[in-house]
Design an enzyme around this catalytic site. Structure first.
Site, short mmCIF file in Angstrom:
data_model
loop_
_atom_site.label_atom_id
_atom_site.label_comp_id
_atom_site.label_asym_id
_atom_site.label_seq_id
_atom_site.Cartn_x
_atom_site.Cartn_y
_atom_site.Cartn_z
N LYS A 113 0.26 -1.37 -0.14
CA LYS A 113 -0.24 0.12 -0.02
C LYS A 113 0.77 1.36 -0.19
CE LYS A 113 -0.61 0.06 4.74
NZ LYS A 113 -0.43 1.62 5.37
N ASP A 114 2.38 1.12 0.31
CA ASP A 114 3.09 2.34 1.14
C ASP A 114 3.45 3.03 -1.60
OD1 ASP A 114 2.84 2.87 3.14
OD2 ASP A 114 4.36 2.12 3.55
N ARG A 172 -8.61 8.05 4.20
CA ARG A 172 -8.97 7.35 4.02
C ARG A 172 -10.13 6.76 5.43
NH1 ARG A 172 -8.94 2.24 4.88
NH2 ARG A 172 -6.73 1.76 5.40
N ARG A 173 -9.37 6.41 6.04
CA ARG A 173 -9.70 5.72 8.01
C ARG A 173 -10.94 6.77 7.48
NH1 ARG A 173 -4.10 2.92 9.69
NH2 ARG A 173 -4.54 0.78 8.18
N ARG A 221 1.04 10.26 13.95
CA ARG A 221 2.33 9.39 13.25
C ARG A 221 2.89 8.73 14.35
NH1 ARG A 221 4.48 11.79 8.93
NH2 ARG A 221 5.83 9.84 9.39
N ARG A 271 1.31 4.10 18.38
CA ARG A 271 0.18 4.95 18.40
C ARG A 271 -0.38 3.85 19.46
NH1 ARG A 271 -1.19 5.81 12.24
NH2 ARG A 271 0.67 6.23 11.37
N CYS A 310 -1.94 7.71 -3.25
CA CYS A 310 -1.63 6.69 -1.73
C CYS A 310 -2.45 7.29 -0.83
CB CYS A 310 -0.16 5.89 -1.14
SG CYS A 310 0.79 5.49 -2.50
#
Length: 318
Positions: A91-92, A139-140, A157, A163, A253
């Site tokens: 995905k990156d 997106r989230r 981040r 996190r 992305c």
């Protein structure tokens, strides 16, 4: 070659805990596959850590260049010959190809879902009004706002453990993360809810890894056979469909675009959506077709979404 004559595979990777876990897993698989049955000269593997712009600059990803900032320095090391292969979270990877570099293998995909990691075992539905939920992904964020417009989405981040500590230390009520990253770091116990694609479509390529090599080495290098053996056609096709859609809608992305491809035998089904930043609007659709047409299916669905207004959502100020 090492002192006893076995070959050495230099594998480039970022230095984060997740990148090292993913790269270490791929390194072991490639070494075993390259050794072959009955070959006692098991290849050695050297993990070469490479610092990227995304590791140095802690600004929001959308402002510093998107998730592609995690890729450039690693690809440069590959092109320069300092390493033989590199491993990325698929995905990156930017959707545009890189000169002289090819995806040599896409291993079997881990769970592509997003998950909630919340205090007190909470689910999305159980979060109190005003709960603070962390994510660095537009997106989230958009999909979370669609599900729960009454919660506060907090930009974050940092690596997975950073996190998770925001929740355990009480700074946030929950964070949204990828199931795949937690599984590879043995942190799945932190998950309080797995989010269904119907509620939160994952990022294009989420859960998949991309093993890149130089194009000239794809068929001739001593490890080419191991790359071929590591490649999973179903995972590659699913990722190809999702990423061709992302490229066709001309979104980066970190754009609020989600997609999920599933494979059943020789058939692929792709579902995708484009969201407004506040999650109150979306254009969603699905397409089904032959697995061998994965890229074309992604383009077909992208054109359908654009025809129905997805471009307007992507062009809106954020």
């Amino acid at each position: 070659m090492d002192p006893v004559g076995a070959p050495l595979l230099r594998l480039g990777t970022r230095g984060s805990a997740l990148a090292l876990a993913q790269s270490g897993m791929v390194a072991r698989q490639l070494a075993e596959l390259a050794a072959g049955s009955g070959d006692e000269r098991v290849p050695g593997v050297e993990l070469v850590r490479i610092k990227t712009e995304g590791d140095v600059n802690q600004g929001p990803l959308a402002q510093i260049g998107g998730t592609g900032v995690f890729v450039g320095a690693v690809r440069t090391a590959l092109a320069d010959g300092r390493v033989d292969v590199v491993v990325h979270s698929y995905k990156d990877l930017p959707t545009a190809p890189a000169d002289g570099i090819v995806v040599g293998a896409v291993p079997v995909r881990e769970d592509p879902a997003d998950v909630l990691c919340a205090r007190d075992g909470l689910t999305v539905a159980g979060l109190p009004t005003g709960a603070r939920v962390g994510t660095g992904s537009p997106r989230r964020s958009a999909q979370l706002r669609a599900l729960r417009p009454d919660v506060e989405v907090v930009p974050v981040r940092g690596n997975v453990d950073t996190r998770l500590r925001l929740v355990t230390d009480g700074h946030l009520d929950a964070v949204v993360l990828a199931a795949s990253g937690l599984a590879r770091l043995d942190r799945s116990a932190a998950i309080t809810e797995r989010l269904r694609p119907e509620d939160m479509l994952p990022a294009c390529g989420q859960g998949a890894l991309a093993v890149e090599c130089r194009t000239v080495d794809r068929q001739t290098a001593w490890y080419a056979g191991a790359l071929n053996a590591l490649d999973d056609p179903a995972t590659r096709a699913a990722a190809d469909a999702e990423r061709s859609l992302l490229a066709a809608v001309e979104a980066g992305c970190v754009a609020p675009v989600g997609a999920h491809a599933t494979v059943d035998g020789a058939t692929l089904r792709l579902t995708a959506a484009v969201f407004s930043a506040d999650g109150q609007e979306q254009v969603r659709g699905s397409v089904t077709g032959p697995l061998v047409d994965a890229v074309a299916l992604g383009v077909e669905l992208a054109e359908d979404l654009l025809t129905r207004g997805a471009g307007r959502l992507l062009a809106a100020p954020r």
